[in-house]
Design a protein around this motif. Structure first.
Motif, PDB file in Angstrom:
ATOM      1  N   LEU A  66       0.455  -1.223   0.085  1.00 27.15           N
ATOM      2  CA  LEU A  66      -0.120   0.019  -0.247  1.00 27.15           C
ATOM      3  C   LEU A  66       0.804   1.201  -0.009  1.00 27.15           C
ATOM      4  CD1 LEU A  66      -2.465  -1.090   2.830  1.00 27.15           C
ATOM      5  CD2 LEU A  66      -2.922  -0.434   0.456  1.00 27.15           C
ATOM      6  N   ASN A  67       0.264   2.111  -0.925  1.00 27.33           N
ATOM      7  CA  ASN A  67       1.197   3.566  -0.909  1.00 27.33           C
ATOM      8  C   ASN A  67      -0.060   4.726  -0.712  1.00 27.33           C
ATOM      9  OD1 ASN A  67       2.485   5.856  -1.155  1.00 27.33           O
ATOM     10  ND2 ASN A  67       2.782   5.844  -3.231  1.00 27.33           N
ATOM     11  N   PRO A  68      -0.392   4.816   0.762  1.00 31.29           N
ATOM     12  CA  PRO A  68      -1.504   5.743   1.027  1.00 31.29           C
ATOM     13  C   PRO A  68      -1.439   7.051   0.459  1.00 31.29           C
ATOM     14  CG  PRO A  68      -0.658   4.657   3.176  1.00 31.29           C
ATOM     15  CD  PRO A  68       0.286   4.404   1.787  1.00 31.29           C
ATOM     16  N   LEU A  69      -0.220   7.593   0.103  1.00 24.95           N
ATOM     17  CA  LEU A  69      -0.042   8.940  -0.330  1.00 24.95           C
ATOM     18  C   LEU A  69      -0.548   9.002  -1.856  1.00 24.95           C
ATOM     19  CD1 LEU A  69       1.643  10.750   1.777  1.00 24.95           C
ATOM     20  CD2 LEU A  69       3.504  10.552   0.249  1.00 24.95           C
ATOM     21  N   CYS A  70      -0.563   8.071  -2.551  1.00 25.01           N
ATOM     22  CA  CYS A  70      -0.928   8.010  -3.900  1.00 25.01           C
ATOM     23  C   CYS A  70      -2.198   7.388  -4.160  1.00 25.01           C
ATOM     24  CB  CYS A  70       0.282   7.680  -4.665  1.00 25.01           C
ATOM     25  SG  CYS A  70      -0.096   7.525  -6.618  1.00 25.01           S
ATOM     26  N   GLY A  71      -2.276   6.158  -3.316  1.00 28.94           N
ATOM     27  CA  GLY A  71      -3.519   5.199  -3.533  1.00 28.94           C
ATOM     28  C   GLY A  71      -3.142   3.806  -4.218  1.00 28.94           C
ATOM     29  N   ASP A  72      -1.770   3.870  -4.423  1.00 31.88           N
ATOM     30  CA  ASP A  72      -1.459   2.544  -5.115  1.00 31.88           C
ATOM     31  C   ASP A  72      -1.466   1.505  -4.175  1.00 31.88           C
ATOM     32  OD1 ASP A  72      -0.256   4.327  -7.060  1.00 31.88           O
ATOM     33  OD2 ASP A  72       1.569   4.450  -5.811  1.00 31.88           O
ATOM     34  N   HIS A  73      -2.208   0.306  -4.643  1.00 30.18           N
ATOM     35  CA  HIS A  73      -2.537  -0.793  -3.945  1.00 30.18           C
ATOM     36  C   HIS A  73      -2.136  -2.126  -4.772  1.00 30.18           C
ATOM     37  CE1 HIS A  73      -5.927  -2.968  -1.204  1.00 30.18           C
ATOM     38  NE2 HIS A  73      -4.618  -3.320  -1.063  1.00 30.18           N
TER      39      HIS A  73
ATOM     40  N   GLY B 275      -3.070   1.321  -9.558  1.00 33.44           N
ATOM     41  CA  GLY B 275      -2.189   2.003  -9.029  1.00 33.44           C
ATOM     42  C   GLY B 275      -1.870   3.184 -10.413  1.00 33.44           C
ATOM     43  N   CYS B 276      -0.908   4.138 -10.002  1.00 32.53           N
ATOM     44  CA  CYS B 276      -0.632   4.954 -10.947  1.00 32.53           C
ATOM     45  C   CYS B 276       0.315   4.482 -11.915  1.00 32.53           C
ATOM     46  CB  CYS B 276      -0.140   6.191 -10.409  1.00 32.53           C
ATOM     47  SG  CYS B 276       1.721   5.998  -9.469  1.00 32.53           S
ATOM     48  N   ALA B 277       0.821   5.027 -13.076  1.00 32.96           N
ATOM     49  CA  ALA B 277       1.443   4.775 -14.536  1.00 32.96           C
ATOM     50  C   ALA B 277       2.900   4.412 -13.570  1.00 32.96           C
ATOM     51  CB  ALA B 277       1.747   5.673 -14.965  1.00 32.96           C
ATOM     52  N   ILE B 278       3.440   4.868 -12.764  1.00 29.41           N
ATOM     53  CA  ILE B 278       4.870   4.583 -12.055  1.00 29.41           C
ATOM     54  C   ILE B 278       4.819   3.255 -11.383  1.00 29.41           C
ATOM     55  CG2 ILE B 278       6.618   5.393 -10.696  1.00 29.41           C
ATOM     56  CD1 ILE B 278       6.375   7.527 -12.805  1.00 29.41           C
ATOM     57  N   SER B 279       3.793   3.081 -10.501  1.00 30.64           N
ATOM     58  CA  SER B 279       3.782   1.959  -9.533  1.00 30.64           C
ATOM     59  C   SER B 279       3.444   0.755 -10.417  1.00 30.64           C
ATOM     60  CB  SER B 279       2.884   2.029  -8.452  1.00 30.64           C
ATOM     61  OG  SER B 279       1.371   2.333  -9.182  1.00 30.64           O
ATOM     62  N   LYS B 280       2.767   1.010 -11.612  1.00 25.23           N
ATOM     63  CA  LYS B 280       2.373  -0.292 -12.430  1.00 25.23           C
ATOM     64  C   LYS B 280       3.420  -0.480 -13.231  1.00 25.23           C
ATOM     65  CE  LYS B 280      -1.893  -1.308 -14.476  1.00 25.23           C
ATOM     66  NZ  LYS B 280      -3.272  -0.740 -14.974  1.00 25.23           N
TER      67      LYS B 280
ATOM     68  N   SER C 130       7.587  12.583  -4.095  1.00 24.32           N
ATOM     69  CA  SER C 130       6.437  11.954  -3.891  1.00 24.32           C
ATOM     70  C   SER C 130       6.182  10.605  -4.541  1.00 24.32           C
ATOM     71  CB  SER C 130       5.216  12.914  -3.915  1.00 24.32           C
ATOM     72  OG  SER C 130       5.355  13.236  -5.392  1.00 24.32           O
ATOM     73  N   ARG C 131       6.940  10.663  -5.898  1.00 25.88           N
ATOM     74  CA  ARG C 131       6.865   9.630  -7.038  1.00 25.88           C
ATOM     75  C   ARG C 131       7.758   8.389  -6.558  1.00 25.88           C
ATOM     76  NH1 ARG C 131       2.336   9.108  -8.873  1.00 25.88           N
ATOM     77  NH2 ARG C 131       2.157  10.068 -11.057  1.00 25.88           N
ATOM     78  N   ILE C 132       8.886   8.753  -5.779  1.00 25.00           N
ATOM     79  CA  ILE C 132       9.875   7.601  -5.452  1.00 25.00           C
ATOM     80  C   ILE C 132       8.889   6.524  -4.563  1.00 25.00           C
ATOM     81  CG2 ILE C 132      11.643   7.235  -3.844  1.00 25.00           C
ATOM     82  CD1 ILE C 132      12.740   9.889  -4.384  1.00 25.00           C
ATOM     83  N   LYS C 133       8.178   6.789  -3.764  1.00 22.05           N
ATOM     84  CA  LYS C 133       7.201   5.903  -3.164  1.00 22.05           C
ATOM     85  C   LYS C 133       6.609   4.949  -4.135  1.00 22.05           C
ATOM     86  CE  LYS C 133       7.293   8.133   1.491  1.00 22.05           C
ATOM     87  NZ  LYS C 133       6.365   8.538   2.288  1.00 22.05           N
ATOM     88  N   CYS C 134       6.216   5.460  -5.030  1.00 24.76           N
ATOM     89  CA  CYS C 134       5.145   4.773  -6.234  1.00 24.76           C
ATOM     90  C   CYS C 134       5.913   3.632  -6.803  1.00 24.76           C
ATOM     91  CB  CYS C 134       4.783   5.692  -7.376  1.00 24.76           C
ATOM     92  SG  CYS C 134       3.751   6.930  -6.573  1.00 24.76           S
ATOM     93  N   ALA C 135       7.362   4.293  -7.141  1.00 25.05           N
ATOM     94  CA  ALA C 135       8.493   3.400  -7.850  1.00 25.05           C
ATOM     95  C   ALA C 135       8.904   2.176  -6.905  1.00 25.05           C
ATOM     96  CB  ALA C 135       9.571   4.120  -8.279  1.00 25.05           C
TER      97      ALA C 135
END
Ligand code: ZN
Length: 153
Positions: free
Chosen positions: A38-45, A67-72, A128-133
């Protein structure tokens, strides 16, 4: 060393391609290890599934979630890279990847070893995007350590 503008454009295309057509996407049956990230900041799950054999080799890997494009894209690229590697090698790769994102990479050699993960080098400019990656990698690590839920927060 920061990537050039042309490189960044190319990297962006690779990220968009993996976002549109994620590799190894879908629930994996018969997995030996799994974790939810989970990345609550962006909503990636997302969920990461692994089949690790007795020798410690990752024989199968898959993921699913939203999740966002970066996390996916990061999850998709991660699955293509860790398959066939040992748990230890996957952990080393994660260490190097985090170092690149945090800008604490030791050398150009270390950067070269990241191969395809270099497409995320532009992300280091957006904290903020580092967490997505890194989210899929945290989930991977969680699965390898038999920890079922991980969060970036
Ligand atoms: Zn995200």
């Amino acid at each position: 060393m920061l990537p050039s503008r042309n490189q960044l454009e190319l990297y962006q295309q690779v990220i968009m391609d993996h976002n549109r057509k994620p590799r190894n996407f879908g629930k994996m049956e018969c997995c030996s290890h799994q974790a939810e990230g989970l990345n609550p900041l962006c909503g990636d799950h997302l969920w990461v599934y692994l089949n690790i054999d007795e020798g410690g080799f990752i024989q199968g890997v898959g993921f699913e979630g939203n999740g966002c494009a970066i996390s996916k894209a990061s999850a998709s690229i991660m699955t293509t890279l860790v398959k066939g590697k040992t748990v230890g090698e996957a952990k080393d790769l994660f260490e190097s990847f985090s170092a690149m994102l945090k800008g604490t990479m030791a050398s150009e050699d270390e950067l070269e070893r990241l191969g395809k993960l270099k497409v995320f080098s532009g992300v280091s400019r957006y904290p903020s995007r580092i967490k997505c990656a890194v989210l899929p990698w945290h989930a991977l690590q969680g699965a390898m350590n038999q920890k079922n839920v991980v969060s970036t927060e």
